[in-house]
Structure formats: C-alpha cells, structure tokens
Design an enzyme around this catalytic site. Sequence first.
Site, PDB file in Angstrom:
ATOM      1  N   HIS A  54       0.851  -1.185   0.000  1.00  0.00           N
ATOM      2  CA  HIS A  54       0.000   0.000   0.000  1.00  0.00           C
ATOM      3  C   HIS A  54       0.893   1.243   0.000  1.00  0.00           C
ATOM      4  CE1 HIS A  54       1.193  -0.420   4.199  1.00  0.00           C
ATOM      5  NE2 HIS A  54       0.938   0.876   4.342  1.00  0.00           N
ATOM      6  N   ASP A  69       0.835   5.201   1.870  1.00  0.00           N
ATOM      7  CA  ASP A  69       0.116   5.902   2.935  1.00  0.00           C
ATOM      8  C   ASP A  69      -0.545   7.123   2.312  1.00  0.00           C
ATOM      9  OD1 ASP A  69       1.125   4.006   4.632  1.00  0.00           O
ATOM     10  OD2 ASP A  69       2.623   5.295   5.587  1.00  0.00           O
ATOM     11  N   HIS A  92       4.762   0.067   0.055  1.00  0.00           N
ATOM     12  CA  HIS A  92       5.495  -0.733   1.040  1.00  0.00           C
ATOM     13  C   HIS A  92       4.581  -1.812   1.592  1.00  0.00           C
ATOM     14  CE1 HIS A  92       3.728   2.809   2.991  1.00  0.00           C
ATOM     15  NE2 HIS A  92       3.640   2.101   4.113  1.00  0.00           N
ATOM     16  N   ARG A 127       5.832  -9.279  15.825  1.00  0.00           N
ATOM     17  CA  ARG A 127       6.502  -8.004  15.538  1.00  0.00           C
ATOM     18  C   ARG A 127       5.572  -6.855  15.894  1.00  0.00           C
ATOM     19  NH1 ARG A 127       6.390  -4.479  10.980  1.00  0.00           N
ATOM     20  NH2 ARG A 127       8.335  -3.307  10.789  1.00  0.00           N
TER      21      ARG A 127
HETATM   22  O1  LIG Z   1       4.678  -2.097  10.394  1.00  0.00           O
HETATM   23  C1  LIG Z   1       5.323  -1.519   9.548  1.00  0.00           C
HETATM   24  O2  LIG Z   1       6.556  -1.617   9.460  1.00  0.00           O
HETATM   25  C2  LIG Z   1       4.632  -0.675   8.500  1.00  0.00           C
HETATM   26  C3  LIG Z   1       3.287  -0.194   8.913  1.00  0.00           C
HETATM   27  C4  LIG Z   1       2.601   0.575   7.835  1.00  0.00           C
HETATM   28  O3  LIG Z   1       3.042   0.643   6.715  1.00  0.00           O
HETATM   29  C5  LIG Z   1       1.350   1.270   8.141  1.00  0.00           C
HETATM   30  O4  LIG Z   1       0.834   1.131   9.275  1.00  0.00           O
HETATM   31  O5  LIG Z   1       0.842   1.974   7.232  1.00  0.00           O
HETATM   32 FE   LIG Z   2       2.110   2.211   5.585  1.00  0.00          FE
END
Ligand SMILES: O=C(O)CCC(=O)C(=O)O
Ligand SMILES: [Fe+2]
Length: 310
Positions: free
Chosen positions: A220, A222, A276, A286
Amino acid sequence: MDTSYNQNLARDPPFHETYKTLISNSMDEESRLKITLKNDLVIVEECELLPLIDLSPLFLDDIDELQKEGCKEEIARAAHEWGFFQVVNHGISRDILENMREEQVKVFKQPFETKLLNFSAGSYRWGTPNSATSIRQLSWSEAFHIPSSALSPSSSSLQQFATEVASLAQELAEILAEKIMGHKSSTYFQENCLPSTCYLRLNRYPPCPIASQIFGLMPHTDSDFLTILHQDQVGGLQLEKDGKWVAVKPNPEALIINIGDLFQAWSNGYYKSVQHCVVTNPTKERFSAAYFLCPSCETVIESCSKPSIY
Ligand SMILES: O=C(O)CCC(=O)C(=O)O
Ligand SMILES: [Fe+2]
C-alpha cells in the site's frame, strides 16, 4: 498444550478459522504452482543503502547554517529519490520509545474479545475486510488506530510518544515544503494537521504458520503527508525501489520516515509516495507504531507548481 500457547490463542485474532477456505485453497494452489509471495517482485538483500540521516544539526544551537542547510538538503533528496529514509539523533529519547512499546505490548495482550469491543468504534481492526478473494489480499496483523486527540492521560507513554513524534513530523514537513517552495514556508502544517486529524497506528504482527504465503500488511501507500514509524528489531518492512522489494534492516537508533500520497500531490510528484508492505515471520511476533501527519477533510491540497500533474 502449554499455557503460553493458550494465552496467545486468547489474544490472537482468529485468522485461521475465519480465512480457512482461502488458506486451504492457497495451500492447494501453492503445491500446484509452487508459488510464494516472494515471487511477485524480486527481493534484494536487506538494504544498507536506505538513506540514514543524522538530524542533530537541526536541533543544535551552536551549529552553522551551512550544516543545517546540508541536513535539510539530504532530507529533501531522500524524499525525492526514495520516498523513504531513516533518521537518527531525532530528538526522541530512548526512554520515550521504550515506554511507548511497553504500553503497546500491553494493549495487544488483552484478550481478543476485549480488543473487539473497540472494533465498532473503528479503532481496532484485524485481518482484512471480508472482501478478500485470495490469500494475497489478506493482512496477518491487528492494529489500533487512534486519533492523537483521543489519547487519554491514562495512556501517558503513548501520548508522550505522539506529542514528540508530532512535533518531529511538523518540522520535517516544513523542511520538505521549504525545500520545494524555495523559501521558508508558513504555518501550513501547524494550521491544517491538528491532533484531531493526525493519528497513531499501533501494529502487531503475530507469528504466522504460513508466512511465505501471506502478507503481514499488504502492499500500500500511505495517504497522509508523511509517516513516522518506529519498528522493533524483528524486521519485515519492505519498500518498492526500482521494481524490486527492498527489505529495511531494523536499526535500534532510527525512526523511519515515509512520504505519503498528499505530499506527492502537493509537491507535484517531486516527493515520492512509495509502495510498502510487511512480510510475516513464522516464529516471532513483531510490533510497530506509526504516526500519520494528516490534514482535516476540508483542507484543499493543490500542487505547488504548474502544470499540475494531479
Ligand atoms: O509495520 C510496519 O513496518 C509498516 C506499517 C505501515 O506501513 C502502516 O501502518 O501503514
Ligand atoms: Fe504504511
């Protein structure tokens, strides 16, 4: 079955049960086609190249302007070339980061049923809405999505983290705006990105028994101006660079900054909002926490130069 396993079951969302059909279909498909997630885009080794920027010149009084400008240039270059970068000496203390993580772990340790009580209020989500038709459209993760203004004093370490990270986000946004406008910018971000419209997302990625086939978080971009992310040391974040997935190597001293869609539009495509995703881990859980710098819905976003490509 040992007790810790039972405890995990009680707190983990019921991924397996809910997605039983998709998961078993994909198992058949995998054995037939021998596909895994990793075949979609080539993975390069953990990335040592992701820009790592020392922000100390921004915070030191007795530093000359040239060094400050150099640091700002580096930030703008990384946002242009990568859309993603890491920062060290960012001014947020280790204590604040550790306390925030401790609080975050506690929030997720609650039984799943308790977490679900926040579901209708929109602050808790797990997995992917029912619309997924294939296992590749699922995210093996749960998250709390909290407007900064809704953080209560009882969650003081989350609040403290949000306050500090908000001011860093404002500072970085002003620098990026200044670099593209060619002059010191206004109070645009302060006026339009308020605590009621910016939010914190706490992510947890439980260990995943079918880790090679399912994303922790699907690819996705942001949608905000910019995001500041603090991840733990497990790893799993990947970003797209030149048609490849690049794994971001965890750095305990660093925060990760990424440009969102609004900054890409505002900068007329100069700063990059990059895809990403997070890959799952078969044995380790994690955690990550992301702060999203967002304007209110009424804010008009216009490209800063013409002709506008948006
Ligand atoms: O957890 C991560 O490393 C990325 C989280 C992410 O991309 C998001 O919450 O939009
Ligand atoms: Fe993100």
